[in-house]
Design a protein around this motif. Structure first.
Motif: not given
Length: 149
Positions: A95-121
Motif C-alpha cells: 500500500l505504501g507507508i503513508s496509506t498503510m499508516i493512515s489506514i492503521g491509525l484510522f482503525g486505532q482511532i475508530l476502535f479507541s473511540v468505541i472502546a473509550g465510549h463504553f469504558g472497555w478494558f
C-alpha cells in the motif's frame, strides 16, 4: 508537567512507529516473511527492553504480585501486537507507508473511540461527542485524500 510533554512524546512515538514500520517492512521484503520479521523485531526489542529494565528498574514486583495478575494479560497484548505489527510489515510494501499508516491509525482511532465510549478494558469512559464524530469523519476524508493522490 501539563499536557504539552505527553503530547510531544505521543507525537514522537508516532514518528518512531512509522520509522519502525518502514524499516521492518524492508526487512520483511528481504526475509520474504512478515512473521519472521516480527520474530526478529521482538527478539531484538526484548533484548533492548531487558537492558532498559536492568538499568532503570529499582523495585521488581514480588512473586505474589505477579501471581495476582490475570493470566490473559500475560499474552493478549503480545498476541495482538504480533498480529498487528505483522500485518503492518505485510501491507506497507503493498500500500505504501503513508496509506498503510493512515489506514492503521484510522482503525486505532475508530476502535479507541468505541472502546473509550463504553469504558472497555477497565479504562476511563470518554463519551462519544459530535466533535469526536467529526474528527473521525475528517480523518476518513484525509485517508481518502492520501490514498488517491
Amino acid at each position: 508537567m501539563g499536557q504539552s510533554t505527553p503530547i510531544i512524546l505521543a507525537f514522537i512515538g508516532g514518528v518512531f512507529l512509522a520509522l519502525h514500520g518502514g524499516f521492518n517492512a524492508q526487512l520483511s521484503e528481504q526475509l520474504k516473511s512478515p512473521i519472521l520479521t516480527s520474530l526478529v523485531a521482538y527478539i531484538i526489542s526484548a533484548l533492548i527492553a531487558f537492558l532498559a529494565v536492568t538499568v532503570n528498574t529499582r523495585h521488581f514486583p514480588s512473586f505474589h504480585q505477579l501471581k495476582d495478575i490475570p493470566y490473559y494479560l500475560w499474552f493478549s497484548g503480545a498476541l495482538f501486537s504480533v498480529a498487528g505489527i505483522g500485518l503492518y510489515y505485510y501491507t506497507i510494501p503493498k500500500l505504501g507507508i503513508s496509506t498503510m499508516i493512515s489506514i492503521g491509525l484510522f482503525g486505532q482511532i475508530l476502535f479507541s473511540v468505541i472502546a473509550g465510549h463504553f469504558g472497555w478494558f477497565g479504562l476511563p469512559t470518554e463519551p462519544i461527542a459530535y466533535k469526536k464524530i467529526f474528527g473521525v469523519l475528517a480523518m476518513t476524508l484525509g485517508i481518502v485524500l492520501i490514498k488517491n493522490t
